[in-house]
Design an enzyme around this catalytic site. Structure first.
Site, mmCIF file in Angstrom:
data_model
loop_
_atom_site.group_PDB
_atom_site.id
_atom_site.type_symbol
_atom_site.label_atom_id
_atom_site.label_comp_id
_atom_site.label_asym_id
_atom_site.label_seq_id
_atom_site.Cartn_x
_atom_site.Cartn_y
_atom_site.Cartn_z
ATOM 1 N N LYS B 121 44.797 44.680 50.651
ATOM 2 C CA LYS B 121 45.800 44.359 49.625
ATOM 3 C C LYS B 121 47.172 44.116 50.255
ATOM 4 C CE LYS B 121 43.726 47.397 46.165
ATOM 5 N NZ LYS B 121 42.897 48.306 46.962
ATOM 6 N N GLU B 215 52.784 51.297 43.685
ATOM 7 C CA GLU B 215 53.123 50.020 43.054
ATOM 8 C C GLU B 215 53.710 50.228 41.676
ATOM 9 O OE1 GLU B 215 49.744 47.474 42.757
ATOM 10 O OE2 GLU B 215 49.895 46.830 44.849
ATOM 11 N N ARG B 317 34.591 38.295 48.236
ATOM 12 C CA ARG B 317 33.157 38.540 48.017
ATOM 13 C C ARG B 317 32.721 37.812 46.767
ATOM 14 N NH1 ARG B 317 35.558 43.470 45.637
ATOM 15 N NH2 ARG B 317 35.240 43.229 43.410
#
Lengths: 216, 472
Positions: B121, B215, B317
């Site tokens: 990330k 975050e 993915r």
């Protein structure tokens, strides 16, 4: 009152367990020359740091790993037909007949004497970090429990919840699960000894120590 | 398929393993499947035996053990490995190892360096920022130190305060986590330290890395995705449209996914919804082209109620919800797109064979995740035995499931209690919702817990949420 003598007689009637040595993972098997009737040693040392007799080697991804006897005993079966073959995880490779040690008999009998706290559901169990740390540093009997105390983390289907202990206050005397194992509902997690019964438990231990003869 | 016929080892389980098995068969490829002792009742086991014979299945100790998987690949003569989703799907070390070993295997997924750069990330945020793509405010590297984490959280609360947010919220996330696992919200600084410690311990236990991200929590947002597909070598990037995955359980687990992401033709939005979809698609494609992304992947965005998009992360993915994008995709006007097959085909080196102009989108697709969980108890997973699981076949319905329909099934304890993915297609949102409702109402799902407790599932939750799909 616990009938220690009676319990000992029951165990003496069948004083061993048969341990199936299965492939812990996939790999190519190479037996270490063991045959039925051979005597093998289990793990030993203060921290069980010395491995037992090598029974076989399992090779995968260029890693040749020994497969050792977990307990002392006698080999009763070897699946020699698997020599040199790639086996799947869980494939039975050998069987060892292990005669119960004094310590194991004490644990068996203590399960009847201690206050057992069972797993409420099938899951993986961990001690909360504070207790885990204390157990690692000072040993099992260093942790005193009281009803409602947060003791376990239950990990099920990747979710975690805190599980409080319910039962009589006392010290953790026995731990019956390993980190990462799936424990079935109803299986005991810990055995707790109420402080006022410590002397009774010590008596049980002393009695077994004096009455149980270990097989050499 | 290429002249050198491949044999694919499927390093996964459950529903995705069944889809990969079928895709391999459809592409004419051999396959070999895996199962642990506790997972032998899963439908992927019986399907592997049915379509590949006894030698198409190996018992392993753990799906998490790379040595185990690679040794089976050698023993079975596999030439490629498909990680599915979860497990090794986004582990760049595993992808690199498959390619670098003495007996190399083709990793069905992006190149290892693409997983390394985009699968993390923090690294994704850095790349996005360098391209001017907006990202969620917060730490841009894993935080290990408690005091540093507190400082960051204080700064984010102060920032939200300046923005006029009434009650600010900060997210504490396991850096190595994913799929909504290891994420907690903090609403005030008093609780921050205990939550930080809990998430750090969780991260250590589950991902063996204590790194934590701090975050800003954007409230009332929509979670959108862009499906990107490209061929080996990082060429010919196309998109398969957008998805909206905003309907989630309390643990931030997706429960209903919809394609496309918004329907401005049917619902009135307070912002330019078509413009947002165009912007996130354009930015995702640009970023994929810039880094030379070379497989199937998903760019995940959050969109605020004002219509501002922020890139959240990239999933390198095949996603669980790939089928809902395929349901509305038309290749040269024809339905029947299968992204699982595309993923395999392209990873094995075939050219894409079409361009963006050949792709179009028709109607609305809705995917319902049928899960054994109790929405009344904060979506607690339910464990027990499924006795009956049946539904009526419909031309507009596709159900992917590993739960046997001809025998009872004990839900294993080591995995999420997902039972099935049901994908419904409609000419428009109203029809898709109506069809979804009728499917959910007719679905037969019966079971009992070990102690005799009642079966729990999220069907009621799905029915309730179905009414307001795509409203924002």
């Amino acid at each position: 009152m616990l009938n220690v003598k009676g319990l000992l007689e029951d165990i003496k009637a069948s004083p061993y367990e048969e341990i199936v040595i299965a492939a812990p993972h996939t790999g190519v098997v190479e037996f270490a020359g063991i045959r039925p009737g051979d005597k093998v040693q289990g793990r030993s040392g203060t921290w069980k740091e010395k491995p037992g007799t090598v029974l076989a080697h399992l090779t995968r991804e260029k890693n040749r790993k020994p497969l050792c006897a977990p307990e002392k005993g006698e080999v009763v079966e070897v699946h020699v037909e698997l020599e040199g073959r790639f086996v799947e995880a869980g494939e039975p490779l050998a069987v060892i007949r292990h005669f119960l040690t004094r310590k194991e008999v004490i644990e068996l009998i203590l399960k009847k004497a201690l206050s057992l706290f069972p797993a409420p559901e099938k899951a993986k169990y961990y001690f909360v970090p504070e207790i885990d740390q204390k157990l690692k540093v000072s040993g099992k009997r260093s942790v005193k429990l009281r009803d409602g105390m947060e003791v376990f983390i239950v990990s099920r289907m990747k979710r975690e919840t805190v599980l409080p202990y319910t039962g009589p206050g006392g010290i953790i005397y026995s731990v019956y699960f390993h980190r990462g194992d799936n424990v079935d509902a109803g299986q005991p997690l810990i055995g707790v000894c109420p402080e006022d019964q410590l002397s009774l438990i010590q008596d049980v231990v002393t009695k077994v120590q004096s009455e149980w003869e270990e097989v050499e | 398929m290429p002249a050198n016929k491949h044999k694919v080892l499927i390093a996964n389980r459950g529903e995705i393993a069944t889809r990969i098995i079928r895709a391999c068969c459809g592409l004419g490829l051999d396959f070999v499947s895996l199962a642990t002792a506790g997972d032998l009742a899963s439908g992927h086991v019986s399907l592997a035996r049915e379509l590949g014979g006894e030698k198409a299945l190996y018992r392993i100790e753990s799906y998490h053990d790379a040595n185990e998987i690679l040794s089976v690949a050698d023993a079975a003569g596999a030439t490629a490995v498909h990680p599915g989703y979860g497990f090794f799907a986004e582990d760049y070390r595993f992808a690199r190892r498959t390619a670098a070993r003495d007996r190399p295997l083709t990793f069905i997924g992006p190149s290892w360096w693409a997983i390394r750069d985009l699968g993390d990330k923090i690294s994704t945020k850095r790349i996005a920022r360098s391209l001017g793509v907006p990202t969620v405010p917060g730490s841009d590297r894993p935080v290990y130190d408690e005091l540093e984490a507190e400082e960051l959280a204080r700064a984010l609360f102060a920032f939200q305060d300046e923005q006029g947010v009434e009650s600010g919220c900060v997210l504490v996330k396991a850096s190595a986590g994913g799929g909504g696992m290891g994420i907690e919200e903090v609403w005030n600084m008093d609780r921050f330290r205990s939550v930080f410690r809990r998430v750090r311990n969780y991260a250590k236990r589950h991902f063996n890395d204590e790194g934590v991200l701090i975050e800003q929590r954007i409230l009332d947002f929509n979670h959108l995705e862009v499906q990107i597909v490209s061929e080996r070598g990082g060429r010919n990037h196309v998109h398969f449209g957008t998805r909206n995955c905003s309907i989630q359980s309390l643990g931030r687990q997706k429960r209903i996914e919809v394609a496309p992401g918004f329907v401005p033709g049917e619902i009135g939005y307070y912002f330019d919804a078509a413009g947002v979809l165009e912007a996130i698609t354009r930015n995702s494609l640009a970023m994929a082209a810039e880094v030379g992304y070379d497989s199937v992947g998903t760019w995940e965005w959050i969109v605020t109620p004002k219509g501002e998009p922020f890139l959240m992360e990239v999933n390198t993915r095949i996603q669980v919800e790939n089928g809902v994008s395929a349901a509305i995709a038309r290749l040269r006007g024809e339905p029947g797109v299968d992204l699982v097959s595309e993923h395999i085909r392209l990873a094995l080196g075939e050219p894409l064979g079409y361009s963006q102009q050949d792709l179009s989108f028709e109607g609305v697709g809705v995917e319902y995740r049928i899960v054994a969980e109790d929405p009344r108890e904060r979506f607690a997973p339910w464990a027990g035995r499924i006795e009956r699981f049946q539904w009526a076949e419909r031309p507009w319905l596709t159900v992917h499931s590993h739960v046997p329909r001809d025998a009872a099934y004990d839900i294993p304890m080591d995995f999420d209690p997902n039972l099935a993915l049901a994908i419904v297609w409609g000419e428009n949102l109203a029809q898709a919702k109506e069809r979804g409702k009728s499917f959910l109402n007719e679905l037969v799902l019966e079971g009992a817990a070990a102690g005799g407790g009642e079966m729990r599932s999220n069907i009621g939750f799905l029915l309730e949420k179905n009414q307001n799909i795509l409203e924002f």
